[in-house]
Write a protein that holds these residues in place. Structure first.
Motif, short mmCIF file in Angstrom:
data_model
loop_
_atom_site.label_atom_id
_atom_site.label_comp_id
_atom_site.label_asym_id
_atom_site.label_seq_id
_atom_site.Cartn_x
_atom_site.Cartn_y
_atom_site.Cartn_z
N ALA A 92 -12.65 11.73 75.55
CA ALA A 92 -13.26 10.40 75.44
C ALA A 92 -12.74 9.71 74.19
O ALA A 92 -12.89 10.21 73.08
CB ALA A 92 -14.78 10.50 75.39
N PHE A 93 -12.14 8.56 74.39
CA PHE A 93 -11.56 7.78 73.30
C PHE A 93 -12.30 6.45 73.19
O PHE A 93 -12.66 5.84 74.20
CB PHE A 93 -10.08 7.53 73.59
N LYS A 94 -12.54 6.01 71.96
CA LYS A 94 -13.20 4.71 71.77
C LYS A 94 -12.58 4.03 70.55
O LYS A 94 -12.32 4.67 69.52
CB LYS A 94 -14.70 4.88 71.56
N VAL A 95 -12.34 2.72 70.68
CA VAL A 95 -11.78 1.97 69.57
C VAL A 95 -12.43 0.59 69.52
O VAL A 95 -12.77 0.01 70.56
CB VAL A 95 -10.24 1.82 69.70
N ARG A 96 -12.62 0.11 68.32
CA ARG A 96 -13.13 -1.26 68.13
C ARG A 96 -12.13 -2.00 67.26
O ARG A 96 -11.62 -1.46 66.28
CB ARG A 96 -14.50 -1.23 67.47
N GLY A 97 -11.84 -3.25 67.63
CA GLY A 97 -10.86 -4.00 66.86
C GLY A 97 -10.97 -5.50 67.06
O GLY A 97 -11.74 -5.98 67.91
N VAL A 98 -10.20 -6.22 66.27
CA VAL A 98 -10.10 -7.67 66.40
C VAL A 98 -8.77 -7.98 67.07
O VAL A 98 -7.71 -7.53 66.61
CB VAL A 98 -10.16 -8.35 65.01
N TYR A 99 -8.82 -8.74 68.16
CA TYR A 99 -7.64 -9.06 68.92
C TYR A 99 -7.39 -10.57 68.86
O TYR A 99 -8.23 -11.37 69.26
CB TYR A 99 -7.79 -8.57 70.36
N PHE A 100 -6.22 -10.93 68.32
CA PHE A 100 -5.90 -12.34 68.12
C PHE A 100 -5.17 -12.93 69.33
O PHE A 100 -4.89 -14.12 69.37
CB PHE A 100 -5.04 -12.50 66.87
N GLY A 101 -4.88 -12.10 70.32
CA GLY A 101 -4.18 -12.60 71.50
C GLY A 101 -2.68 -12.71 71.27
O GLY A 101 -2.18 -12.56 70.16
N VAL A 102 -1.95 -12.95 72.35
CA VAL A 102 -0.50 -13.12 72.27
C VAL A 102 -0.16 -14.55 72.65
O VAL A 102 -0.78 -15.15 73.53
CB VAL A 102 0.24 -12.12 73.19
#
Length: 301
Positions: free
Chosen positions: A77-87
């Motif tokens: 089980a993998f979990k990540v939280r982040g800020v995504y600025f888009g492409v």
């Protein structure tokens, strides 16, 4: 706007009797850079394990797991939280004049750096891929932006998405012949087509954000699992994302994890186990990409 998001990815293997597990290698962690900032991440396994993180020659993050006990089930089980600025799409960049038409004129330094992404990798025994490639520049239709849009449109209009449980990627010729395949198949065919047109193109594996999860109106094909698309290098813009499965080339939908010359270098999870072949009962994958919030992107001024 920038998006605060959370990704969870759980893979479960089941066996009829306890088996021994060899080393497993996974590509789960989104690539950090201009389009993403990671805040936290974790990996948990149902079988006691030693976990370490390494990078491969393409700077992809690899999770290496060694297991110390036998079991009839292995859950990762993998979990990540982040800020995504888009492409950003090609419209956001003034291409250099040498990139306006096909073939793009790369400098000697660029050729050296991009060589692995310029050479076709897959065989084309009957010439069908080459013939199809030529159709996109027939009649002096060689403006770069138009060629890329025609390629995206061809997948939208002439190909059928078909989910497939079997591992691996179809050959570009098979995808072209059947006019059907998965996201990996479509990306691989488009890459090999672009390389035959003189573009540097590379395979991308990652996650697809489907806004319908958060009340959006338009759903995405291929969500709920790992996703695949491609990037093209254009002078003046750099590496730009193109997703032939969904006909998109900008926005928050694409979250890259791994880049590769060919699909076999970007397998999300690979490993070995030891026991009777009949003991293997199958696997299940659960992927969720959720938006937690959004805020103003400071880079937009």
């Amino acid at each position: 706007m920038a998006m605060l998001g959370e990704i969870s990815h759980t893979t479960t293997y089941r066996y009829a009797a306890p088996v021994t597990f060899g080393t497993h290698r996974a590509m789960f962690l989104p690539r950090r850079g201009a389009s993403a900032r990671l805040l936290s991440w974790s990996v948990k396994t149902s079988v006691p394990s030693t976990i370490r993180w390494v990078t491969d020659p393409r700077t992809n993050a690899i999770t290496v797991m060694d297991f110390s006990e036998r079991s009839s089930e292995l859950k990762i089980a993998f979990k990540v939280r982040g800020v995504y600025f888009g492409v950003k799409g090609i419209e956001a960049f003034p291409l250099e004049s040498r990139a306006d038409e096909v073939p793009v004129q790369y400098t000697p330094d660029e050729w050296t750096d991009l060589a692995g992404y310029l050479r076709p990798h897959a065989d084309d025994p009957d010439g069908s891929v080459s013939t199809w490639t030529k159709s996109f520049v027939a009649g002096d239709q060689d403006r770069t932006t138009d060629v890329l849009q025609r390629l995206l449109g061809s997948f939208r209009d002439s190909f059928r998405y078909c989910a497939r449980d079997a591992e691996g990627t179809q050959s570009p010729g098979d995808t072209l012949r059947t006019r059907s395949g998965t996201c990996r198949d479509f990306a691989w065919l488009m890459i090999e087509t672009l390389r035959r047109l003189g573009f540097a193109a590379r395979f991308v594996s990652g996650y697809l954000y489907d806004a319908t999860v958060d009340g959006g109106a338009v759903g995405m094909t291929g969500s709920g699992a790992t996703h695949a698309w491609l990037q093209v290098f254009l002078p003046g813009a750099g590496w730009l994302d193109y997703d032939p499965t969904n006909s998109i080339s900008a926005g928050f939908d694409l979250i890259p994890v791994a880049i590769a010359r060919y699909p076999g270098q970007a397998i999300p999870l690979a490993g070995s186990w030891f026991g009777d072949a009949k003991d293997y009962l199958g696997m299940s994958i659960d992927v969720a990409v959720r938006k937690i919030g959004e805020f103003r992107d400071p880079s937009e001024g």
